[in-house]
Scaffold this motif. Structure first.
Motif, PDB file in Angstrom:
ATOM      1  N   ALA A   7     -16.503  -1.677  -1.036  1.00  0.00           N
ATOM      2  CA  ALA A   7     -15.749  -1.617  -2.292  1.00  0.00           C
ATOM      3  C   ALA A   7     -14.407  -0.919  -2.078  1.00  0.00           C
ATOM      4  CB  ALA A   7     -16.565  -0.884  -3.357  1.00  0.00           C
ATOM      5  N   HIS A   8     -14.442   0.162  -1.240  1.00  0.00           N
ATOM      6  CA  HIS A   8     -13.204   0.895  -0.960  1.00  0.00           C
ATOM      7  C   HIS A   8     -12.213   0.006  -0.204  1.00  0.00           C
ATOM      8  CE1 HIS A   8     -10.601   4.296  -0.216  1.00  0.00           C
ATOM      9  NE2 HIS A   8     -10.647   4.069   1.089  1.00  0.00           N
ATOM     10  N   LYS A   9     -12.728  -0.673   0.821  1.00  0.00           N
ATOM     11  CA  LYS A   9     -11.857  -1.568   1.591  1.00  0.00           C
ATOM     12  C   LYS A   9     -11.364  -2.725   0.730  1.00  0.00           C
ATOM     13  CE  LYS A   9     -13.853  -0.517   6.117  1.00  0.00           C
ATOM     14  NZ  LYS A   9     -14.629  -1.031   7.259  1.00  0.00           N
ATOM     15  N   ARG A  10     -12.254  -3.195  -0.117  1.00  0.00           N
ATOM     16  CA  ARG A  10     -11.867  -4.286  -1.012  1.00  0.00           C
ATOM     17  C   ARG A  10     -10.770  -3.832  -1.973  1.00  0.00           C
ATOM     18  NH1 ARG A  10     -13.856  -6.494  -5.917  1.00  0.00           N
ATOM     19  NH2 ARG A  10     -13.691  -8.758  -6.002  1.00  0.00           N
ATOM     20  N   GLU A  11     -10.922  -2.574  -2.427  1.00  0.00           N
ATOM     21  CA  GLU A  11      -9.898  -2.020  -3.317  1.00  0.00           C
ATOM     22  C   GLU A  11      -8.560  -1.901  -2.585  1.00  0.00           C
ATOM     23  OE1 GLU A  11      -9.191   1.953  -6.107  1.00  0.00           O
ATOM     24  OE2 GLU A  11     -11.129   1.602  -5.133  1.00  0.00           O
ATOM     25  N   GLU A  12      -8.641  -1.430  -1.319  1.00  0.00           N
ATOM     26  CA  GLU A  12      -7.411  -1.339  -0.522  1.00  0.00           C
ATOM     27  C   GLU A  12      -6.795  -2.718  -0.322  1.00  0.00           C
ATOM     28  OE1 GLU A  12      -8.498   0.554   3.103  1.00  0.00           O
ATOM     29  OE2 GLU A  12      -8.390   2.590   2.283  1.00  0.00           O
ATOM     30  N   MET A  13      -7.663  -3.691  -0.049  1.00  0.00           N
ATOM     31  CA  MET A  13      -7.175  -5.054   0.154  1.00  0.00           C
ATOM     32  C   MET A  13      -6.519  -5.586  -1.120  1.00  0.00           C
ATOM     33  SD  MET A  13      -6.869  -7.437   2.381  1.00  0.00           S
ATOM     34  CE  MET A  13      -8.053  -6.984   3.651  1.00  0.00           C
ATOM     35  N   ILE A  14      -7.146  -5.271  -2.251  1.00  0.00           N
ATOM     36  CA  ILE A  14      -6.575  -5.720  -3.531  1.00  0.00           C
ATOM     37  C   ILE A  14      -5.198  -5.102  -3.742  1.00  0.00           C
ATOM     38  CG2 ILE A  14      -6.836  -5.548  -6.039  1.00  0.00           C
ATOM     39  CD1 ILE A  14      -9.879  -5.832  -5.584  1.00  0.00           C
ATOM     40  N   TRP A  15      -5.097  -3.788  -3.389  1.00  0.00           N
ATOM     41  CA  TRP A  15      -3.796  -3.122  -3.526  1.00  0.00           C
ATOM     42  C   TRP A  15      -2.753  -3.767  -2.609  1.00  0.00           C
ATOM     43  CZ3 TRP A  15      -1.777  -0.083  -7.029  1.00  0.00           C
ATOM     44  CH2 TRP A  15      -2.613   0.660  -7.862  1.00  0.00           C
ATOM     45  N   LEU A  16      -3.170  -4.060  -1.369  1.00  0.00           N
ATOM     46  CA  LEU A  16      -2.243  -4.688  -0.419  1.00  0.00           C
ATOM     47  C   LEU A  16      -1.824  -6.072  -0.902  1.00  0.00           C
ATOM     48  CD1 LEU A  16      -3.884  -3.689   2.997  1.00  0.00           C
ATOM     49  CD2 LEU A  16      -1.697  -2.890   2.094  1.00  0.00           C
ATOM     50  N   ILE A  17      -2.817  -6.812  -1.383  1.00  0.00           N
ATOM     51  CA  ILE A  17      -2.505  -8.150  -1.903  1.00  0.00           C
ATOM     52  C   ILE A  17      -1.577  -8.039  -3.104  1.00  0.00           C
ATOM     53  CG2 ILE A  17      -3.500 -10.174  -3.056  1.00  0.00           C
ATOM     54  CD1 ILE A  17      -5.995  -9.773  -1.282  1.00  0.00           C
ATOM     55  N   GLY A  18      -1.872  -7.041  -3.959  1.00  0.00           N
ATOM     56  CA  GLY A  18      -1.012  -6.824  -5.123  1.00  0.00           C
ATOM     57  C   GLY A  18       0.412  -6.486  -4.718  1.00  0.00           C
ATOM     58  N   LEU A  19       0.515  -5.601  -3.696  1.00  0.00           N
ATOM     59  CA  LEU A  19       1.848  -5.230  -3.204  1.00  0.00           C
ATOM     60  C   LEU A  19       2.562  -6.443  -2.618  1.00  0.00           C
ATOM     61  CD1 LEU A  19       3.886  -2.973  -2.621  1.00  0.00           C
ATOM     62  CD2 LEU A  19       2.701  -2.568  -0.449  1.00  0.00           C
ATOM     63  N   LEU A  20       1.808  -7.246  -1.864  1.00  0.00           N
ATOM     64  CA  LEU A  20       2.386  -8.453  -1.280  1.00  0.00           C
ATOM     65  C   LEU A  20       2.858  -9.414  -2.367  1.00  0.00           C
ATOM     66  CD1 LEU A  20       2.952 -10.074   1.300  1.00  0.00           C
ATOM     67  CD2 LEU A  20       0.642 -11.008   1.137  1.00  0.00           C
ATOM     68  N   VAL A  21       2.035  -9.526  -3.403  1.00  0.00           N
ATOM     69  CA  VAL A  21       2.405 -10.402  -4.527  1.00  0.00           C
ATOM     70  C   VAL A  21       3.694  -9.909  -5.178  1.00  0.00           C
ATOM     71  CG1 VAL A  21       1.725 -11.134  -6.851  1.00  0.00           C
ATOM     72  CG2 VAL A  21       0.072 -11.226  -4.989  1.00  0.00           C
ATOM     73  N   VAL A  22       3.787  -8.568  -5.336  1.00  0.00           N
ATOM     74  CA  VAL A  22       5.002  -7.995  -5.938  1.00  0.00           C
ATOM     75  C   VAL A  22       6.220  -8.288  -5.066  1.00  0.00           C
ATOM     76  CG1 VAL A  22       6.155  -5.833  -6.540  1.00  0.00           C
ATOM     77  CG2 VAL A  22       3.775  -6.190  -7.203  1.00  0.00           C
ATOM     78  N   ILE A  23       6.047  -8.083  -3.728  1.00  0.00           N
ATOM     79  CA  ILE A  23       7.162  -8.329  -2.803  1.00  0.00           C
ATOM     80  C   ILE A  23       7.581  -9.795  -2.844  1.00  0.00           C
ATOM     81  CG2 ILE A  23       7.806  -8.386  -0.362  1.00  0.00           C
ATOM     82  CD1 ILE A  23       6.008  -5.900   0.010  1.00  0.00           C
ATOM     83  N   VAL A  24       6.570 -10.672  -2.810  1.00  0.00           N
ATOM     84  CA  VAL A  24       6.868 -12.111  -2.859  1.00  0.00           C
ATOM     85  C   VAL A  24       7.544 -12.465  -4.178  1.00  0.00           C
ATOM     86  CG1 VAL A  24       5.822 -14.403  -2.949  1.00  0.00           C
ATOM     87  CG2 VAL A  24       5.035 -12.750  -1.257  1.00  0.00           C
ATOM     88  N   SER A  25       7.044 -11.864  -5.260  1.00  0.00           N
ATOM     89  CA  SER A  25       7.629 -12.142  -6.582  1.00  0.00           C
ATOM     90  C   SER A  25       9.084 -11.693  -6.638  1.00  0.00           C
ATOM     91  CB  SER A  25       6.819 -11.426  -7.673  1.00  0.00           C
ATOM     92  OG  SER A  25       5.487 -11.875  -7.691  1.00  0.00           O
ATOM     93  N   ILE A  26       9.336 -10.485  -6.083  1.00  0.00           N
ATOM     94  CA  ILE A  26      10.719  -9.980  -6.067  1.00  0.00           C
ATOM     95  C   ILE A  26      11.600 -10.882  -5.210  1.00  0.00           C
ATOM     96  CG2 ILE A  26      12.178  -8.072  -5.285  1.00  0.00           C
ATOM     97  CD1 ILE A  26       9.901  -6.163  -6.085  1.00  0.00           C
ATOM     98  N   SER A  27      11.045 -11.314  -4.057  1.00  0.00           N
ATOM     99  CA  SER A  27      11.812 -12.201  -3.170  1.00  0.00           C
ATOM    100  C   SER A  27      12.144 -13.511  -3.870  1.00  0.00           C
ATOM    101  CB  SER A  27      11.013 -12.476  -1.890  1.00  0.00           C
ATOM    102  OG  SER A  27      10.740 -11.277  -1.197  1.00  0.00           O
ATOM    103  N   ILE A  28      11.139 -14.048  -4.545  1.00  0.00           N
ATOM    104  CA  ILE A  28      11.358 -15.303  -5.288  1.00  0.00           C
ATOM    105  C   ILE A  28      12.396 -15.094  -6.381  1.00  0.00           C
ATOM    106  CG2 ILE A  28      10.261 -16.962  -6.847  1.00  0.00           C
ATOM    107  CD1 ILE A  28       7.676 -16.564  -5.215  1.00  0.00           C
TER     108      ILE A  28
END
Length: 474
Positions: free
Chosen positions: A327-348
């Motif tokens: 669950a902890h790793k999954r939470e970290e992964m979700i945060w990373l994915i969220g950050l990636l989504v934000v970066i991609v969104s900003i780039s777009i």
């Protein structure tokens, strides 16, 4: 359901397990088998419980998981591991509530109360029993309330005889309404116990024998043993030791047959005590040997069960740790994915802004081009206007001025001869025609200028054109 009928159902369910293709029904079958076996073998109930729980968790089947958890709790309680049993009862109740299954959740409150009573904490037992009754008031069906009322009477020793009668009468009405023979039988036995205490032996005897008869009719061997246990206690109270021994021996035989180890130990102790009252040392020695053997068997079973439970508990803890880590790793992964989504969104977004900026620049360039083009057109139009005015001034002013002068001469000079006047009129007419011709030519030129230059070669009478031009200067 009697022991024979129960075992027949167990065998049927066990035979059907390999053929079961529906995973949820497979879990339900495991839970049913575990529940049916709880009065015969707590170990089996525990085994089926942990197996069903593991599958139900994998399938995220909360109802099956709840029932499996309750079976584990029952097994632990029967083995005397009350604290752990409580934990599983509470977990099962929470799962039932999560699924909106209020009736089994309410029944588990009473189970929790009974567990506290086994642990010697009657105050907590009564507390949970009352909570169960309070919840039962809001159930859509009151079929489960009768057993709750009976259990509450058994737990709350502070109830007055009047209150006990009131609760038992209410339970009786509900049980009669739903033809709940099991609860009716249980009520008879509870009443018989209270009647023995109150020395109402006749009423007690009638209720006990009636409950035994009902248990035998339904092949409920476990309840029959409980009835025989009450009957033996009744005979002990009446100082009829031989009759008590006879009933204890019947219970012992049934316990051996059905492998009810905890019944074996308790009944052997009671038989030994009964023979002690009869001063029968020989039978006492025999029973003590049997008791030692039964205790040894019980201890071995408990030790084996405890070993299995310890292993299971360790596995559960490891699994819980793994789940937490996951669950902890999954939470970290979700945060990373969220950050990636934000970066991609900003780039777009930045790319979109850049594209819009480029588009805007091109639009501005096109607009500037159009403005410059319009400026050129306006400049050309202005030049054209100037040239047109110049042409009009040059090509119309002089001929018109000459014509006006000749008309004034004709008007003011009365001495002109007719021939002279005729000549002047002809001259004026010629000038007017030339002006008209010039106007037509200029009009044609203007049209061509406005419509754009189109090359159209044509043959012209040069001599005639020269003559016409010369006439303008005569």
């Amino acid at each position: 359901m009697g022991a024979k009928a129960q075992m027949a159902e167990v065998r049927k369910l066990q035979q059907g397990l390999p053929k079961q293709t529906d995973s949820l029904k497979y879990v339900d079958a495991l839970n049913r088998i575990g529940l049916l076996l709880h009065t015969k073998s707590a170990d089996s109930t525990f085994f089926y419980g942990i197996k069903a729980k593991a599958i139900a968790e994998r399938l995220e089947y909360n109802k099956g998981r709840a029932e499996a958890t309750v079976n584990i709790a029952i097994a632990l309680t029967l083995k005397g591991i009350y604290n752990q049993g409580l934990i599983y009862y509470i977990e099962g109740r929470n799962l039932f509530l999560k699924e909106g299954l209020k009736e089994p959740a309410t029944e588990l409150l009473m189970n929790i109360g009974i567990s506290y009573d086994f642990m010697g904490n009657n105050k907590m037992a009564v507390k949970f029993a009352k909570e169960a009754l309070d919840e039962a008031k809001h159930l859509k069906r009151d079929s489960a309330v009768s057993m709750l009322l009976v259990n509450y009477v058994n737990l709350d020793y502070s109830l007055s005889p009047k209150a006990v009668t009131k609760y038992l009468d209410s339970a009786q009405k509900i049980a009669d309404k739903y033809h709940d023979d099991r609860t009716i039988l249980f009520l008879k036995q509870v009443k018989a116990h209270d009647e023995i205490v109150a020395k109402k032996y006749k009423e007690a005897y009638n209720n006990i024998t009636s409950s035994i008869k009902m248990a035998r009719a339904h092949e409920w061997e476990y309840h029959e043993m409980e009835g025989l246990y009450l009957l033996a206690g009744y005979y002990k109270k009446r100082n009829s030791i031989d009759s008590a021994i006879k009933n204890y021996q019947t219970i012992y035989t049934m316990a051996l047959k059905n492998n009810y180890v905890y019944w074996e130990v308790e009944i052997l102790e009671l038989l030994a005590d009964a023979y002690k009252q009869k001063n029968n040392t020989t039978e006492q020695l025999r029973l003590n040997k049997l008791l030692i053997s039964a205790l040894k068997k019980s201890n071995e079973a408990n030790n084996s069960f405890m070993g299995d439970y310890v292993k299971y508990n360790q596995t559960e803890q490891e699994l819980s740790k793994y789940k937490n880590d996951y669950a902890h790793k999954r939470e970290e992964m979700i945060w990373l994915i969220g950050l990636l989504v934000v970066i991609v969104s900003i780039s777009i977004w930045l790319l979109s802004l850049y594209k819009k900026s480029r588009k805007h620049e091109k639009e501005l360039e096109l607009l500037n081009y159009k403005v410059n083009l319009q400026n050129d057109e306006l400049h050309h139009a202005d030049e054209f206007k100037s040239r047109l005015i110049s042409m009009l001034a040059h090509d119309f002013r002089s001929p018109l001025g000459s014509a006006i002068s000749m008309m004034r001469l004709v008007r003011d000079d009365d001495d002109l001869e007719k021939d002279e006047r005729e000549m002047l009129y002809n001259s004026i007419e010629t000038d007017m025609q030339n002006i008209l011709l010039t106007f037509d030519n200029i009009l044609q030129w203007v049209k061509k200028q406005m419509s754009g230059f189109v090359y159209q070669p044509e043959t012209l009478p040069v001599n005639q054109l020269l003559d016409e031009a010369a006439l303008m200067f005569k």
